[in-house]
Design an enzyme around this catalytic site. Structure first.
Site, mmCIF file in Angstrom:
data_model
loop_
_atom_site.group_PDB
_atom_site.id
_atom_site.type_symbol
_atom_site.label_atom_id
_atom_site.label_comp_id
_atom_site.label_asym_id
_atom_site.label_seq_id
_atom_site.Cartn_x
_atom_site.Cartn_y
_atom_site.Cartn_z
ATOM 1 N N THR A 46 0.665 -1.215 -0.100
ATOM 2 C CA THR A 46 0.329 0.155 -0.508
ATOM 3 C C THR A 46 0.663 1.923 -0.199
ATOM 4 O OG1 THR A 46 -1.779 -1.599 1.353
ATOM 5 C CG2 THR A 46 -2.074 1.158 1.384
ATOM 6 N N THR A 47 1.664 1.354 0.175
ATOM 7 C CA THR A 47 2.914 2.519 0.946
ATOM 8 C C THR A 47 2.931 2.702 -0.496
ATOM 9 O OG1 THR A 47 3.288 1.994 3.139
ATOM 10 C CG2 THR A 47 4.831 3.732 2.844
ATOM 11 N N TYR A 109 -13.178 -4.558 -2.328
ATOM 12 C CA TYR A 109 -13.992 -4.252 -3.271
ATOM 13 C C TYR A 109 -14.853 -5.808 -3.115
ATOM 14 C CZ TYR A 109 -17.325 -2.176 -6.536
ATOM 15 O OH TYR A 109 -18.877 -1.400 -7.026
ATOM 16 N N TYR A 135 -2.571 -10.088 4.350
ATOM 17 C CA TYR A 135 -2.200 -8.857 4.942
ATOM 18 C C TYR A 135 -4.017 -8.812 4.782
ATOM 19 C CZ TYR A 135 -1.992 -3.925 4.768
ATOM 20 O OH TYR A 135 -1.737 -2.900 5.101
ATOM 21 N N ARG A 140 -9.488 -0.622 4.545
ATOM 22 C CA ARG A 140 -9.000 -0.584 3.014
ATOM 23 C C ARG A 140 -9.432 -1.122 2.713
ATOM 24 N NH1 ARG A 140 -2.987 3.290 3.198
ATOM 25 N NH2 ARG A 140 -3.977 3.760 1.093
ATOM 26 N N LYS A 164 0.199 -9.875 8.172
ATOM 27 C CA LYS A 164 0.418 -8.937 8.856
ATOM 28 C C LYS A 164 -1.051 -8.660 9.431
ATOM 29 C CE LYS A 164 1.477 -4.246 6.684
ATOM 30 N NZ LYS A 164 1.184 -3.399 5.604
ATOM 31 N N ILE A 206 5.832 -4.800 10.148
ATOM 32 C CA ILE A 206 5.498 -4.027 8.370
ATOM 33 C C ILE A 206 5.526 -2.820 9.092
ATOM 34 C CG2 ILE A 206 5.004 -4.442 6.245
ATOM 35 C CD1 ILE A 206 4.491 -7.220 6.571
#
Length: 294
Positions: A46-47, A109, A135, A140, A164, A206
């Site tokens: 994501t980052t 989604y 994850y 999100r 994560k 992380i």
């Protein structure tokens, strides 16, 4: 054996002003992270703005990182997708390129059922055949992986080895560790909850914070492992204002702004992400100064 233990950096993807990936800058940042004692590079998460990289760019960035890091520390490739077929393709390519592991976000989604998640993750892991970290970040993705599902996957799918956890729900994390009998590699996905997750048997974090303070986060984790729980806890609490500032807007807007404030020239963000609001930039700047990194 775990893919890594300690502080892994969820690394940003630097951009040129024309929004092309800045590979020279990425090379420089990778070197700085390794020198700062980061324990693993997590690329294209994501980052790293993976959502706005094309599939070709996504793989190019992963391959470049694997090549430049050259086995000095593990490289974990973010290859999750809301399409199982796409995730399989990216994961197999990352495995072939030499990634030490995969980070697989829950399908966003689509909102898969728990049985759908089991089928999704099982197929990816069985095709890629390298260690994979689930994850969980429902804030999100809109899709949470339940503790029972995590336990099923870890017990029944050879290459699924860890998670994560970024749900923010400590009770949920404790249930995962209980159902897995502790036999899962647990990483905090929230910089403000590193020590609490270590106390439940976690192997590390992380981290977004590691982009701007790699040695600090590494030392926080290893103080805990070395028995200095009080010192580790103090570092966690001292970092809370900076953690808050790094999430004053949606990630990675603030962390990229922070790196630019540090003179690292990491460039702009790809739309729909926008530059940090002026008032938030000032708060971030002040917090970084108080923390001693600016």
């Amino acid at each position: 054996m775990a893919i890594f233990k300690g502080a892994g950096v969820a690394i940003i993807t630097p951009m040129k002003e024309n929004l092309e990936v800045n590979y020279d800058k990425l090379d420089e940042i990778l070197g700085e992270q390794i020198a700062g004692e980061t324990d693993s590079i997590i690329i294209c998460g994501t980052t790293g703005e993976s959502a706005t990289l094309s599939e070709q760019e996504h793989m190019d960035v992963i391959k470049f990182t694997i090549e430049r890091v050259n086995h000095r520390i593990p490289v974990i490739a973010g290859t999750g997708s809301n399409s199982t077929a796409t995730a399989v393709q990216l994961s197999k390519e990352a495995a072939a390129a030499g990634a030490e592991g995969l980070l697989l976000v829950t399908p966003y989604y689509n909102k898969a059922t728990q049985n759908g998640l089991i089928a999704h993750y099982t197929k990816i892991a069985n095709e890629a055949k390298i260690p994979a970290i689930l994850y969980n970040v429902p804030s999100r993705t809109g899709c949470a992986i339940q503790p029972e599902t995590v336990a099923h996957l870890v017990k029944n799918v050879e290459y699924i080895v860890g998670i994560k956890e970024a749900s923010g729900n400590i009770g949920n994390v404790a249930k995962i560790m209980h159902l897995c009998g502790g036999n899962i590699d647990l990483y905090s996905g929230n910089d403000d909850q590193i020590v609490p997750l270590l106390s439940l048997g976690g192997l590390g974090v992380i981290s977004v914070l590691s982009n701007v303070a790699p040695k600090y986060v590494h030392d926080m984790v290893y103080k805990f492992f070395d028995g200095d729980v009080q010192g580790s806890c103090r570092m966690q609490l001292d970092a809370l204002p900076l953690c808050d500032a790094l999430f004053c807007e949606v990630n990675p807007i603030p962390v990229k702004a922070a790196m630019n404030l540090m003179g690292k020239e990491c460039g702009p963000l790809r739309g729909p992400l926008t530059e940090i609001e002026p008032q938030h930039r000032e708060v971030l700047k002040k917090t970084m100064q108080e923390f001693g990194i600016l």
